[in-house]
Scaffold this motif. Structure first.
Motif, PDB file in Angstrom:
ATOM      1  N   SER A 102       0.825  -1.215   0.000  1.00  0.00           N
ATOM      2  CA  SER A 102       0.000   0.000   0.000  1.00  0.00           C
ATOM      3  C   SER A 102       0.853   1.257   0.000  1.00  0.00           C
ATOM      4  O   SER A 102       0.407   2.316  -0.441  1.00  0.00           O
ATOM      5  N   THR A 103       2.099   1.158   0.465  1.00  0.00           N
ATOM      6  CA  THR A 103       2.978   2.328   0.485  1.00  0.00           C
ATOM      7  C   THR A 103       3.721   2.514  -0.830  1.00  0.00           C
ATOM      8  O   THR A 103       4.408   3.521  -1.004  1.00  0.00           O
ATOM      9  N   GLN A 104       3.591   1.558  -1.734  1.00  0.00           N
ATOM     10  CA  GLN A 104       4.365   1.597  -2.975  1.00  0.00           C
ATOM     11  C   GLN A 104       3.526   1.862  -4.219  1.00  0.00           C
ATOM     12  O   GLN A 104       4.070   1.982  -5.307  1.00  0.00           O
ATOM     13  N   ILE A 105       2.215   1.901  -4.070  1.00  0.00           N
ATOM     14  CA  ILE A 105       1.358   2.134  -5.229  1.00  0.00           C
ATOM     15  C   ILE A 105       0.597   3.436  -5.048  1.00  0.00           C
ATOM     16  O   ILE A 105       0.506   3.969  -3.944  1.00  0.00           O
ATOM     17  N   SER A 106       0.074   3.930  -6.132  1.00  0.00           N
ATOM     18  CA  SER A 106      -0.669   5.191  -6.092  1.00  0.00           C
ATOM     19  C   SER A 106      -2.074   4.942  -5.560  1.00  0.00           C
ATOM     20  O   SER A 106      -2.855   4.212  -6.163  1.00  0.00           O
ATOM     21  N   ILE A 107      -2.356   5.516  -4.408  1.00  0.00           N
ATOM     22  CA  ILE A 107      -3.674   5.406  -3.773  1.00  0.00           C
ATOM     23  C   ILE A 107      -4.131   6.815  -3.452  1.00  0.00           C
ATOM     24  O   ILE A 107      -3.361   7.612  -2.902  1.00  0.00           O
ATOM     25  N   ARG A 108      -5.371   7.110  -3.785  1.00  0.00           N
ATOM     26  CA  ARG A 108      -5.901   8.423  -3.437  1.00  0.00           C
ATOM     27  C   ARG A 108      -6.179   8.447  -1.937  1.00  0.00           C
ATOM     28  O   ARG A 108      -6.942   7.640  -1.431  1.00  0.00           O
ATOM     29  N   ILE A 109      -5.546   9.374  -1.249  1.00  0.00           N
ATOM     30  CA  ILE A 109      -5.678   9.475   0.206  1.00  0.00           C
ATOM     31  C   ILE A 109      -6.386  10.767   0.551  1.00  0.00           C
ATOM     32  O   ILE A 109      -6.070  11.823  -0.014  1.00  0.00           O
ATOM     33  N   ASP A 110      -7.315  10.682   1.475  1.00  0.00           N
ATOM     34  CA  ASP A 110      -8.049  11.855   1.935  1.00  0.00           C
ATOM     35  C   ASP A 110      -7.029  12.909   2.379  1.00  0.00           C
ATOM     36  O   ASP A 110      -6.218  12.655   3.275  1.00  0.00           O
ATOM     37  N   PRO A 111      -7.049  14.098   1.760  1.00  0.00           N
ATOM     38  CA  PRO A 111      -6.057  15.130   2.101  1.00  0.00           C
ATOM     39  C   PRO A 111      -6.056  15.506   3.582  1.00  0.00           C
ATOM     40  O   PRO A 111      -5.010  15.813   4.148  1.00  0.00           O
ATOM     41  N   GLU A 112      -7.215  15.468   4.216  1.00  0.00           N
ATOM     42  CA  GLU A 112      -7.295  15.799   5.645  1.00  0.00           C
ATOM     43  C   GLU A 112      -6.552  14.766   6.477  1.00  0.00           C
ATOM     44  O   GLU A 112      -5.813  15.099   7.407  1.00  0.00           O
ATOM     45  N   LEU A 113      -6.722  13.471   6.129  1.00  0.00           N
ATOM     46  CA  LEU A 113      -5.995  12.408   6.835  1.00  0.00           C
ATOM     47  C   LEU A 113      -4.501  12.508   6.552  1.00  0.00           C
ATOM     48  O   LEU A 113      -3.677  12.357   7.443  1.00  0.00           O
ATOM     49  N   ALA A 114      -4.162  12.745   5.283  1.00  0.00           N
ATOM     50  CA  ALA A 114      -2.747  12.834   4.899  1.00  0.00           C
ATOM     51  C   ALA A 114      -2.049  13.970   5.637  1.00  0.00           C
ATOM     52  O   ALA A 114      -0.894  13.837   6.045  1.00  0.00           O
TER      53      ALA A 114
END
Length: 197
Positions: A102-114
């Motif tokens: 999960s740390t090596q592929i492109s995943i859309r992450i909620d900007p607030e969480l990020a």
């Protein structure tokens, strides 16, 4: 009704454990719900869906991997830091293959969480600090970071896929690869910025 004690963190951890067992791409909301003993709909109170869950798994994994690397490299510099950094990276990938992916592929992450997550930011700081010990500055720092990430990830990905069929042990090759990286970092070629060739 939401099951008592069910939180976004528990849902994320259940998803991460499942990812390690079956692979990140095989995780479904239904499987996570079954693992937690709840109905699928109960999960959506805590995560927005599968993409949100994968983003949360990636942030959890980034925090875990970064903490492991930070602990391994504390007080070290030069080759010692490089070896500890690389070994911690590889060990995490072996122990938590789904989380690691999960740390090596492109995943859309909620900007607030990020924005709240310290793992990805700290990972960059640790890597750049370790490489500054070799006397590197930009743009060479960025190039060296990309080289290390490509080498570490390429090695563990091939290893996980059974891609090393030769009789020589992967561990021996890993050690020699890190020796070679250290030598390269100590003798980093001069930048060719602006070189027309």
């Amino acid at each position: 009704m939401v099951r008592a004690g069910l939180t976004a963190e528990r849902v994320t951890l259940a998803g991460a454990e499942l990812a390690d067992e079956v692979g990140l791409d095989q995780v479904t909301m239904s499987q996570v719900a079954r693992r937690l003993g709840v109905k699928d709909a109960s999960l959506y109170t805590h995560v927005r869906g599968l993409e949100d869950l994968r983003g949360r798994i990636a942030l959890l994994a980034a925090d875990e991997k970064t903490l492991r690397i930070a602990e391994a490299t504390a007080g070290l510099s030069g080759k010692g830091a490089l070896l500890a950094f690389a070994d911690a990276w590889r060990a995490y990938a072996h122990e938590h293959p789904g989380r690691y992916m999960s740390t090596q592929i492109s995943i859309r992450i909620d900007p607030e969480l990020a924005a709240k997550a310290s793992g990805p930011r700290r990972a960059v700081e640790l890597t750049y600090n370790m490489l500054r010990g070799y006397g590197l500055a930009e743009p060479d720092l960025t190039d060296a970071v990309r080289l290390l990430r490509s080498t570490f990830h390429g090695f563990v990905a091939l290893e996980a896929a059974g891609g090393f069929g030769h009789a020589r042990s992967p561990q021996d090759s890993w050690v020699r690869s890190l020796d070679a990286l250290h030598t390269l970092l100590e003798h980093w070629p001069p930048s060719r910025e602006g070189d027309p060739s």
